[in-house]
Design a protein around this motif. Structure first.
Motif, PDB file in Angstrom:
ATOM      1  N   VAL A 213       0.852  -1.120   0.069  1.00 38.57           N
ATOM      2  CA  VAL A 213      -0.069  -0.266  -0.069  1.00 38.57           C
ATOM      3  C   VAL A 213       0.913   0.855   0.081  1.00 38.57           C
ATOM      4  N   LEU A 214       0.388   2.493  -0.373  1.00 38.34           N
ATOM      5  CA  LEU A 214       1.162   3.710  -0.405  1.00 38.34           C
ATOM      6  C   LEU A 214       1.356   4.098   1.151  1.00 38.34           C
ATOM      7  N   GLY A 215       2.453   4.895   1.176  1.00 30.83           N
ATOM      8  CA  GLY A 215       2.931   5.222   2.202  1.00 30.83           C
ATOM      9  C   GLY A 215       1.837   6.281   2.835  1.00 30.83           C
ATOM     10  N   PRO A 216       1.930   6.748   4.167  1.00 32.63           N
ATOM     11  CA  PRO A 216       0.796   7.499   4.869  1.00 32.63           C
ATOM     12  C   PRO A 216       0.698   8.870   3.914  1.00 32.63           C
ATOM     13  N   HIS A 217       1.662   9.708   3.764  1.00 32.92           N
ATOM     14  CA  HIS A 217       1.340  10.988   3.192  1.00 32.92           C
ATOM     15  C   HIS A 217       1.040  10.775   1.676  1.00 32.92           C
ATOM     16  N   ASP A 218       1.227   9.767   0.968  1.00 30.25           N
ATOM     17  CA  ASP A 218       1.203   9.337  -0.316  1.00 30.25           C
ATOM     18  C   ASP A 218      -0.476   8.867  -0.337  1.00 30.25           C
ATOM     19  N   ARG A 250      -6.863  11.409  10.816  1.00 31.34           N
ATOM     20  CA  ARG A 250      -7.071  11.013  12.181  1.00 31.34           C
ATOM     21  C   ARG A 250      -6.127  10.153  12.601  1.00 31.34           C
ATOM     22  N   HIS A 251      -5.991   9.024  11.695  1.00 34.20           N
ATOM     23  CA  HIS A 251      -5.246   7.752  12.026  1.00 34.20           C
ATOM     24  C   HIS A 251      -3.727   8.330  11.955  1.00 34.20           C
ATOM     25  N   PHE A 252      -3.191   8.552  10.630  1.00 33.14           N
ATOM     26  CA  PHE A 252      -1.917   8.776  10.499  1.00 33.14           C
ATOM     27  C   PHE A 252      -1.278  10.073  11.240  1.00 33.14           C
ATOM     28  N   GLY A 253      -2.207  10.848  11.752  1.00 38.74           N
ATOM     29  CA  GLY A 253      -1.888  12.021  12.386  1.00 38.74           C
ATOM     30  C   GLY A 253      -1.242  11.478  13.738  1.00 38.74           C
ATOM     31  N   ARG A 254      -1.423  10.372  14.200  1.00 40.15           N
ATOM     32  CA  ARG A 254      -1.000   9.792  15.528  1.00 40.15           C
ATOM     33  C   ARG A 254       0.632   9.305  15.381  1.00 40.15           C
ATOM     34  N   GLU A 255       1.053   9.195  14.122  1.00 41.83           N
ATOM     35  CA  GLU A 255       2.091   8.807  13.807  1.00 41.83           C
ATOM     36  C   GLU A 255       3.298   9.639  14.116  1.00 41.83           C
ATOM     37  N   GLY A 261       6.163  15.918   7.971  1.00 40.48           N
ATOM     38  CA  GLY A 261       6.514  15.682   6.592  1.00 40.48           C
ATOM     39  C   GLY A 261       5.215  15.577   5.734  1.00 40.48           C
ATOM     40  N   LEU A 262       4.197  16.165   6.187  1.00 40.29           N
ATOM     41  CA  LEU A 262       3.013  16.282   5.100  1.00 40.29           C
ATOM     42  C   LEU A 262       3.006  17.260   3.987  1.00 40.29           C
ATOM     43  N   VAL A 263       3.533  18.447   4.450  1.00 40.53           N
ATOM     44  CA  VAL A 263       3.638  19.746   3.459  1.00 40.53           C
ATOM     45  C   VAL A 263       4.929  19.501   2.717  1.00 40.53           C
ATOM     46  N   ARG A 280      -8.353  22.254   4.192  1.00 41.77           N
ATOM     47  CA  ARG A 280      -9.572  23.423   4.393  1.00 41.77           C
ATOM     48  C   ARG A 280     -11.037  22.782   4.848  1.00 41.77           C
ATOM     49  N   PHE A 281     -11.198  21.929   3.789  1.00 43.53           N
ATOM     50  CA  PHE A 281     -12.628  21.390   3.919  1.00 43.53           C
ATOM     51  C   PHE A 281     -12.869  20.148   4.811  1.00 43.53           C
ATOM     52  N   THR A 282     -11.906  19.502   5.061  1.00 42.81           N
ATOM     53  CA  THR A 282     -12.197  18.396   6.077  1.00 42.81           C
ATOM     54  C   THR A 282     -12.266  19.191   7.302  1.00 42.81           C
ATOM     55  N   ARG A 283     -11.602  20.187   7.638  1.00 45.03           N
ATOM     56  CA  ARG A 283     -11.740  20.908   8.928  1.00 45.03           C
ATOM     57  C   ARG A 283     -13.081  21.468   8.957  1.00 45.03           C
ATOM     58  N   ARG A 284     -13.563  22.291   7.859  1.00 38.54           N
ATOM     59  CA  ARG A 284     -14.705  23.019   7.817  1.00 38.54           C
ATOM     60  C   ARG A 284     -15.953  21.937   7.794  1.00 38.54           C
ATOM     61  N   LEU A 285     -15.737  21.059   6.982  1.00 40.43           N
ATOM     62  CA  LEU A 285     -17.361  20.188   6.998  1.00 40.43           C
ATOM     63  C   LEU A 285     -17.259  18.972   7.947  1.00 40.43           C
ATOM     64  N   LEU A 286     -15.922  18.421   8.512  1.00 40.91           N
ATOM     65  CA  LEU A 286     -16.083  17.127   9.291  1.00 40.91           C
ATOM     66  C   LEU A 286     -15.328  17.667  10.345  1.00 40.91           C
ATOM     67  N   ALA A 287     -14.730  18.924  10.731  1.00 39.11           N
ATOM     68  CA  ALA A 287     -14.354  19.131  12.046  1.00 39.11           C
ATOM     69  C   ALA A 287     -13.059  18.284  12.181  1.00 39.11           C
ATOM     70  N   SER A 288     -12.085  18.140  11.188  1.00 41.53           N
ATOM     71  CA  SER A 288     -10.955  17.328  11.566  1.00 41.53           C
ATOM     72  C   SER A 288     -10.100  18.220  12.180  1.00 41.53           C
ATOM     73  N   GLU A 289      -9.290  17.821  13.073  1.00 43.35           N
ATOM     74  CA  GLU A 289      -8.146  18.433  13.642  1.00 43.35           C
ATOM     75  C   GLU A 289      -6.933  18.474  13.024  1.00 43.35           C
ATOM     76  N   VAL A 290      -6.436  19.565  12.553  1.00 40.15           N
ATOM     77  CA  VAL A 290      -5.369  19.818  11.719  1.00 40.15           C
ATOM     78  C   VAL A 290      -4.449  20.843  12.530  1.00 40.15           C
ATOM     79  N   PRO A 291      -3.038  20.739  12.868  1.00 39.67           N
ATOM     80  CA  PRO A 291      -2.429  21.689  13.506  1.00 39.67           C
ATOM     81  C   PRO A 291      -2.317  23.035  12.791  1.00 39.67           C
TER      82      PRO A 291
END
Length: 381
Positions: A213-218, A250-255, A261-263, A280-291
């Motif tokens: 499978v692809l790496g987390p960022h990819d 949410r899952h890979f953000g714990r690694e 390394g994402l940006v 932008r839109f995962t935070r706006r619509l699904l309330a994802s926690e992004v630093p």
């Protein structure tokens, strides 16, 4: 606000609240359950709701009629998982002896890697990634072992092989499952296209399978590419793809090191703009926690303000289902405009114009895009 607009807002708010806080669902009144089931089915997220409630142990607190719909969706999803993981098993069997890395993509990858995006995730076909240098050997071996080409016009076949990121779909002659063999994750003509070699360098093995499978960022960036650069004129952008992105964040953000390394990875692959929109839109619509530092770093790829304001208006209209009984022309327009945008970034203008003119000519003539294969045709192939 008109009654129709109020109903549309209620339907969207109900679905987003269910995705964000499934623990609140047992307290819904029956009328809300009826509407929620309809919009969740429309977005193919009914299985997702069942998986969330099952994980919470809350299915017994849901009205029986609603539970019946949810369990039906679960059964359908589990059936697709069984069919397509077995199809992957057969593909790997067929390719034994070929020294080719086989990378599972999207839904099957989530299942193989046992990711939170897998439970309740509906997927219709099997997507695989192989190096371009091996694509001919892979296709030939699969054709020898029971898969067949779908009937396409010479133009469409050439379109796939010269311009696209995959070969024409293959279908098994007995199981009738379709597989898409990719050699990159974006069409060669896309303004976001990049050399796929770095993807293979970071793939991860999967326990009990020869596939990777692809790496987390990819994996996250591929989810954003699939969400933002492959619009549909009827369905629009797919909310379930945005849900995948939120789950992966949410899952890979714990690694350790994921956010750092994402940006840089998005910059390396030239996918900064999709990353900006995705965060932008995962935070706006699904309330994802992004630093906040990650959001600030990604904001360097923000579009000019007029374009950003337009996307802020278009994307929620196109991605949210609205009320089934109160469709709106604005949403239809938003879906069409984002579909046109997807094509605009997919091809250079000269090729896009030529392609659309040819397709329009075929539609005027009444030529079907793909011919159906009947039992007799399958026997002869």
């Amino acid at each position: 606000m008109t009654e129709s607009a109020r109903q549309r807002e209620q339907a969207n708010a109900l679905l987003l609240a269910a995705l964000r806080a499934p623990e609140s669902l047992p307290g819904l009144p029956p009328t809300d359950w009826d509407l929620l089931l309809r919009v969740a089915r429309r977005t193919r997220l009914l299985g997702r709701l069942e998986a969330q409630l099952a994980a919470l142990g809350a299915l017994d607190a849901v009205p029986e009629r609603a539970v019946n719909h949810l369990r039906s969706a679960r059964n359908l999803v589990q059936h697709r998982h069984t069919l397509l993981t077995w199809e992957l098993n057969r593909v790997l069997w067929a390719l034994e002896g070929l020294d080719v890395p086989i990378v599972a993509l999207k839904g099957v990858a989530y299942v193989l890697a046992d990711l939170p995006a897998a439970p309740g995730r509906f997927f219709a076909d099997l997507d695989l990634l192989v190096p371009h240098a091996d694509i001919q050997a892979v296709e030939s071996r699969l054709l020898e072992r029971g898969w067949i080409k779908l009937p396409l016009s010479p133009y469409d076949d050439r379109y796939y092989r010269v311009w696209m990121h995959e070969i024409p779909p293959l279908r098994h002659r007995e199981r009738e499952n379709e597989i898409d063999i990719h050699h990159r994750i974006l069409p060669r003509t896309s303004r976001f296209d990049f050399d796929p070699a770095p993807l293979f360098e970071r793939t991860r093995p999967v326990a009990g399978s020869q596939a990777r499978v692809l790496g987390p960022h990819d994996m996250l960036l591929h989810g954003l590419v699939h969400l933002l650069l492959e619009g549909d004129p009827q369905e629009g952008l797919r909310l379930r793809d945005l849900v995948d992105v939120a789950d992966l964040l949410r899952h890979f953000g714990r690694e350790p090191g994921f956010w750092d390394g994402l940006v840089p990875r998005a910059e390396q692959l030239g996918l900064g703009r999709p990353l900006y929109y995705g965060l932008r839109f995962t935070r706006r619509l699904l309330a994802s926690e992004v630093p906040d530092p990650v959001l600030r770093a990604a904001s360097r790829w923000a579009p000019p303000r007029p374009v950003g304001a337009l996307m802020d208006w278009l994307l929620p209209l196109a991605i949210l289902p609205g009320h089934p009984d109160h469709p709106t022309r604005r949403a239809a327009l938003a879906r069409w405009l984002l579909y046109a945008r997807a094509h605009w970034v997919r091809m250079p203008p000269w090729l896009l114009i030529r392609h659309l003119l040819y397709k329009s000519w075929l539609r005027v003539r009444g030529v079907p895009k793909r011919a159906a294969l009947g039992p007799e045709e399958l026997k002869r192939m």
